[in-house]
Structure formats: structure tokens, C-alpha cells
Design an enzyme around this catalytic site. Structure first.
Site, mmCIF file in Angstrom:
data_model
loop_
_atom_site.group_PDB
_atom_site.id
_atom_site.type_symbol
_atom_site.label_atom_id
_atom_site.label_comp_id
_atom_site.label_asym_id
_atom_site.label_seq_id
_atom_site.Cartn_x
_atom_site.Cartn_y
_atom_site.Cartn_z
ATOM 1 N N TYR A 93 -8.270 19.478 -4.258
ATOM 2 C CA TYR A 93 -6.909 19.033 -4.590
ATOM 3 C C TYR A 93 -6.803 18.446 -5.981
ATOM 4 C CZ TYR A 93 -7.968 14.074 -3.649
ATOM 5 O OH TYR A 93 -8.475 12.795 -3.688
ATOM 6 N N LYS A 94 -7.968 18.114 -6.597
ATOM 7 C CA LYS A 94 -7.924 17.665 -7.990
ATOM 8 C C LYS A 94 -9.297 17.894 -8.620
ATOM 9 C CE LYS A 94 -9.034 12.765 -7.335
ATOM 10 N NZ LYS A 94 -8.627 11.391 -7.624
ATOM 11 N N LYS A 111 0.835 -1.213 0.000
ATOM 12 C CA LYS A 111 0.000 0.000 0.000
ATOM 13 C C LYS A 111 0.867 1.259 0.000
ATOM 14 C CE LYS A 111 -3.346 2.876 0.447
ATOM 15 N NZ LYS A 111 -4.346 3.143 -0.576
ATOM 16 N N CYS A 159 -3.739 11.139 0.923
ATOM 17 C CA CYS A 159 -2.966 9.894 0.799
ATOM 18 C C CYS A 159 -1.565 10.129 0.254
ATOM 19 C CB CYS A 159 -3.704 8.925 -0.118
ATOM 20 S SG CYS A 159 -5.404 8.699 0.347
HETATM 21 N N1 SAJ Z 1 -1.521 14.605 -9.661
HETATM 22 C C1 SAJ Z 1 -0.593 15.264 -10.464
HETATM 23 N N2 SAJ Z 1 -0.224 14.683 -11.639
HETATM 24 C C2 SAJ Z 1 -0.736 13.497 -12.048
HETATM 25 C C3 SAJ Z 1 -1.661 12.820 -11.233
HETATM 26 C C4 SAJ Z 1 -2.033 13.400 -10.033
HETATM 27 O O1 SAJ Z 1 -0.105 16.353 -10.135
HETATM 28 O O2 SAJ Z 1 -0.363 13.040 -13.140
HETATM 29 C C5 SAJ Z 1 -1.936 15.198 -8.377
HETATM 30 C C6 SAJ Z 1 -3.419 15.535 -8.338
HETATM 31 O O3 SAJ Z 1 -3.677 16.796 -8.880
HETATM 32 C C7 SAJ Z 1 -3.711 15.452 -6.848
HETATM 33 C C8 SAJ Z 1 -2.753 14.368 -6.348
HETATM 34 O O4 SAJ Z 1 -1.773 14.224 -7.355
HETATM 35 O O5 SAJ Z 1 -3.376 16.667 -6.213
HETATM 36 C C9 SAJ Z 1 -3.382 13.028 -6.036
HETATM 37 O O6 SAJ Z 1 -4.355 12.675 -6.992
HETATM 38 P P1 SAJ Z 1 -4.614 11.177 -7.502
HETATM 39 O O7 SAJ Z 1 -5.813 11.212 -8.379
HETATM 40 O O8 SAJ Z 1 -3.385 10.629 -8.099
HETATM 41 O O9 SAJ Z 1 -4.854 10.320 -6.189
HETATM 42 P P2 SAJ Z 1 -5.846 10.394 -4.907
HETATM 43 O O10 SAJ Z 1 -5.104 11.005 -3.773
HETATM 44 O O11 SAJ Z 1 -7.168 10.998 -5.245
HETATM 45 O O12 SAJ Z 1 -6.033 8.828 -4.602
HETATM 46 C C10 SAJ Z 1 -4.870 8.052 -4.354
HETATM 47 C C11 SAJ Z 1 -4.878 6.879 -5.329
HETATM 48 N N3 SAJ Z 1 -3.571 6.279 -5.345
HETATM 49 C C12 SAJ Z 1 -2.909 5.997 -6.481
HETATM 50 O O13 SAJ Z 1 -3.287 6.306 -7.581
HETATM 51 C C13 SAJ Z 1 -1.618 5.258 -6.291
HETATM 52 C C14 SAJ Z 1 -5.895 5.851 -4.908
HETATM 53 O O14 SAJ Z 1 -5.840 4.699 -5.744
HETATM 54 C C15 SAJ Z 1 -5.637 5.420 -3.443
HETATM 55 O O15 SAJ Z 1 -6.570 4.460 -3.003
HETATM 56 C C16 SAJ Z 1 -5.794 6.661 -2.582
HETATM 57 O O16 SAJ Z 1 -4.788 7.609 -3.018
HETATM 58 C C17 SAJ Z 1 -5.599 6.238 -1.150
HETATM 59 O O17 SAJ Z 1 -6.604 6.191 -0.404
HETATM 60 O O18 SAJ Z 1 -4.510 5.871 -0.758
#
Ligand code: SAJ
Length: 422
Positions: free
Chosen positions: A313-314, A203, A257
Site C-alpha cells: 500500500y506504500k 486517535k 488504518c
Molecule cells: N498517502 C498518499 N499521499 C500522502 C501520504 C500517504 O496517497 O501524501 C497514502 C499512502 O500511499 C498509503 C496511505 O496513504 O496508501 C497511508 O500511508 P501513511 O504512510 O500515511 O500511513 P500508514 O497507514 O502507514 O500509518 C498511519 C499513520 N497515521 C498518520 O500518519 C496520521 C500512523 O502514524 C498511525 O499510527 C497508523 O496509520 C495507525 O496505526 O493508525
């Protein structure tokens, strides 16, 4: 007596409790927040997840789901509580500890206890297991104990809970088999069985991998800005390579996360996590860098107003926690710039001491500059006609989602993250 007690009714615990209840199990959802319990008991949820309200009301109507402030005797206990960081970046396991202490007086031989919360390696046996052993029963011998991390993407929780593959880590193989049978009731993905330590590391590796890869994209964006290159185009071309998949650069990494979990590894293994620490630093300083670029134009000075577009945040979520937008807003304010933050989805209120509102016109009115921090649908393609009531003509796009050409043609100075002046 319930079949299953789910402790912690947040964005993972609540849908998990509902999914299990809808398979016919008698489920007790437990949360120490009485408002959450009361709201649920009258059929309301406070999480903006698609399909969740329908699922919750079906589960309550069937009589299979109840909510209460404390657990009761049950054959299975699933812990889904938060594991945040303290201000000085140490893991705070107090919610896992109190959930375990709440289970302790209820624990009976042959019970199954599952931890789902993202946790440092060893938490299942050394924290949950040790507390439950105060019952006189031995974990993995007298009762089963497992670590089964959730992996859902906020904004798409229900679909992912049902379809994603899962890792089930047991203190013993038979503990793992029992937990697999629980998840099999609603999960159609692959379920792999392993030990608790491996599952805990998996994880943390998943989220750290993503954080580090975003830092790589952000480093490329910085290079492109300095070299006068468009990183978005360069990434598109580099990704044509069959074994390259560079992620998107952006204003930093938010959510509860990805910016948190790498610290669980860094705290426990400082000698092996230099790369992870640098990645965190790169992602955490993206917002300040954007502000530096804006002020360097001379078009945004202290005493002037900056419109921050997007607090979440997104894109597509209503969650401003750990959001780079709020980091940028706080930083701007500390430099004497007044900020006005807009978000179409976030509930109006104060976050980290900064007001967030839903009124777009009010946010941009009289602003010397505007910065798009979140690529929400309603911001994509914003052009000069949408930003006409600004006092100044500086626009910064941290997500490469605006109509840059139209804005430049209308006399705006447009800064795009990852694109340097040629
Ligand atoms: N982000 C970027 N560039 C990218 C992708 C994301 O800057 O190419 C930024 C986003 O804008 C955001 C942050 O990263 O600020 C996180 O966004 P995310 O969509 O990647 O992830 P989360 O936090 O919404 O959810 C994550 C997921 N983890 C992964 O993709 C490895 C999800 O699968 C997990 O279950 C979750 O964390 C968790 O609970 O751990």
C-alpha cells in the site's frame, strides 16, 4: 504471575511487549494464533520491521518475555488487537470483546487495564469496561481502565514507539497516571494525560485528518488532469506558502488504518461526517479512475495484459492489505483485462484472489500496459530499457516516480497521475 500481559502480538503488541520486557518487567505476550506463539517462542517473528527480530530475541533470552495462547493473573493488561471493518463498513469489535472476556476471570482489585486498539469513541468504558464490570468490580474504582492509542508508522515502528508523544486517557486521573508510568519505562516522547473519550477521538481525528487531506490532494490532481496542468509542480509552489502543506496525490489510500478509521466516526455520527464520507469516496475511486484513463487511450483493451507494479500500500513496506493496487487489479480483471502483479517486498501469494509475484521480467513480459502503483525504491526512475519486453507501449505512473522523458522519447505513451495533456 506476570507484571504485564500484552494481548495481541501484532505490529504494535509485539514490539510493546518486547520494549516492556527489556525494561525488566515480566511480560506475557498473548495471541490466539498458535503459529504466532510457537514462532515467537522459538525466536522468529513474522513482521518485517527493522530491528524487531533483535529486540524479540533479546526479550526472550532475558527470560522476561514469554508467549502463550491465553492471559494469566497480572497487575497490568494491555489490549492490542485489531478492530477491522465488516464488509458493510461497520466496526467489528469482536477481538476487543474476546480479549476483555479473556481478562475477566483473571481480573483482580487494583489491576490496570489499557486498550490500545483504534476504536470508536466510548469503546473503553462501554465495551471493555462493561465486560470487566461482570466481575462485580467497578471500572475506575476497583480497578483502573485507560485508552492509550498507538501512533506508530508501519515501517518505522520501533523508533516511533520510543520517540513519539503519547496520549493517555484514563477513566479517572489516577488510572491515567498509572498508565503513564508504564509507558514512561520506554517512551521518551511527551505523555499527555486526559480522559478516555478524548483520547479515543484524538486517535480517530489524527487518521481522518490525514485521509481527508490526501483526498484534497487527489481532488487537485483530478482538476489538474482535466485542466492540462502538472499538479506536482503546482503543489510544490503552493506549499511555498508558510501555512499550506498539501499532501501527495496518489492511487488511493491503503493500509489498515487510514481507510478504515474514518468509518468509525461516520457510522456513529452520520449527521456530522459528510465531508469525511466524500473524502473516502474520492480516495476509494482513484484506482478506477487510473484504469479509465488507461483504457481511454485505446492502448489497453479487454483480453490484453496489464502489468501492475507494486502490491504494497506504500513504498518500503511488504503489506498488500487494503492496497489500492489490489483494488485496481480486481477492477481490471472485472473489465476482462488480465493482470500480473509484481512487488519486490510482498511475500508471493494470493491477495484478494489475485496472485502477487517477485519476478519482474515475468510480470511485464507481453503486457500491453504497465502501471506503477507503489513508489518502491526499485521502481523509481524505471526507463525504456527496463520495460522493453512489454508488448505494448502504454505506461501509467500513479506516483510520479518514473523517468517520463526517457520513456516518451523511446516511444512510450506515459500517463502520470495528476498531469493532464496540455
Ligand atoms: N498517502 C498518499 N499521499 C500522502 C501520504 C500517504 O496517497 O501524501 C497514502 C499512502 O500511499 C498509503 C496511505 O496513504 O496508501 C497511508 O500511508 P501513511 O504512510 O500515511 O500511513 P500508514 O497507514 O502507514 O500509518 C498511519 C499513520 N497515521 C498518520 O500518519 C496520521 C500512523 O502514524 C498511525 O499510527 C497508523 O496509520 C495507525 O496505526 O493508525
Amino acid at each position: 504471575m506476570a507484571d504485564t500481559c500484552v494481548i495481541g502480538l501484532g505490529y504494535v503488541g509485539l514490539p510493546t511487549a518486547c520494549l516492556l520486557a527489556n525494561t525488566g518487567l515480566k511480560v506475557l505476550g498473548v495471541d490466539t494464533d498458535l503459529e504466532t506463539v510457537e514462532a515467537l517462542s522459538s525466536g522468529r517473528t513474522r513482521l518485517g520491521e527493522a530491528g524487531l527480530d533483535t529486540l524479540v530475541s533479546a526479550a526472550f533470552k532475558s527470560g522476561n518475555l514469554r508467549a502463550a495462547a491465553g492471559p494469566e493473573a497480572s497487575s497490568t493488561f494491555i489490549i492490542c488487537v485489531p478492530t477491522p471493518l465488516t464488509a458493510d463498513r461497520h466496526v467489528d469489535l469482536s477481538a476487543v470483546e474476546s480479549a476483555s472476556r479473556a481478562i475477566l476471570p483473571m481480573l483482580e482489585p487494583r489491576n490496570l487495564v489499557i486498550l490500545e486498539s483504534t476504536s470508536p469513541v466510548g469503546t473503553t468504558r462501554n465495551c471493555v469496561g462493561r465486560i470487566l464490570a461482570e466481575s462485580g468490580m467497578k471500572p475506575g474504582h476497583d480497578f483502573d481502565l485507560c485508552y492509550c492509542p498507538e501512533r506508530v508508522l508501519p515501517g518505522n515502528t520501533l523508533t516511533e514507539l520510543v520517540n513519539n508523544d503519547r496520549i493517555v486517557g484514563g477513566l479517572t486521573p489516577s488510572s491515567a497516571c498509572r498508565a503513564r508510568d508504564i509507558y514512561r519505562r520506554f517512551c521518551s516522547g511527551k505523555i499527555v494525560l486526559t480522559d478516555d473519550l478524548t483520547a479515543e477521538l484524538c486517535k480517530l481525528m489524527e487518521n481522518t485528518y490525514r485521509d481527508v487531506n490526501i483526498a484534497v490532494a487527489n481532488s487537485f490532481a483530478r482538476i489538474a488532469e482535466d485542466a492540462g496542468i502538472d499538479v506536482w509542480r503546482a503543489i510544490e509552489y503552493a506549499n511555498l506558502h508558510p501555512r499550506v502543506n498539501i499532501l501527495k496525490p496518489g492511487p488511493g489510500v491503503g493500509g489498515h488504518c487510514l481507510p478504515v478509521d474514518p468509518w468509525f466516526l461516520i457510522e456513529a455520527y452520520p449527521d456530522n461526517t459528510g465531508l469525511l464520507t466524500v473524502a473516502r469516496m474520492v480516495n476509494d475511486t482513484q484506482a478506477a479512475r487510473l484504469l479509465d484513463r488507461m483504457t481511454a487511450t485505446g492502448l489497453l483493451e479487454d483480453g490484453q495484459k496489464l502489468a501492475v507494479l507494486g502490491a504494497a500500500y506504500k513504498a518500503g513496506v511488504d503489506d498488500p492489505r487494503e492496497s489500492p493496487s489490489m483494488t485496481l487489479a480486481c477492477e481490471a480483471r472485472s473489465r476482462g483485462i488480465s493482470v500480473s502483479v509484481h512487488d519486490p517486498l510482498v511475500r508471493p501469494g494470493e491477495y484478494r484472489g489475485i496472485a502477487v509475484g517477485n519476478d519482474f521480467s515475468r510480470c511485464i513480459e507481453g503486457a500491453a500496459a504497465a502501471v506503477v502503483m507503489t513508489d518502491h525504491e526499485s521502481y523509481r526512475g524505471l526507463g525504456p530499457e527496463d520495460l522493453g519486453s512489454m508488448a505494448g507501449r502504454l505506461v501509467c505512473d500513479a506516483r510520479n516516480c518514473l523517468d517520463r522523458e526517457a520513456l516518451s522519447n523511446a516511444g512510450f505513451t506515459v500517463l502520470v497521475l495528476g498531469i493532464g495533456a496540455p
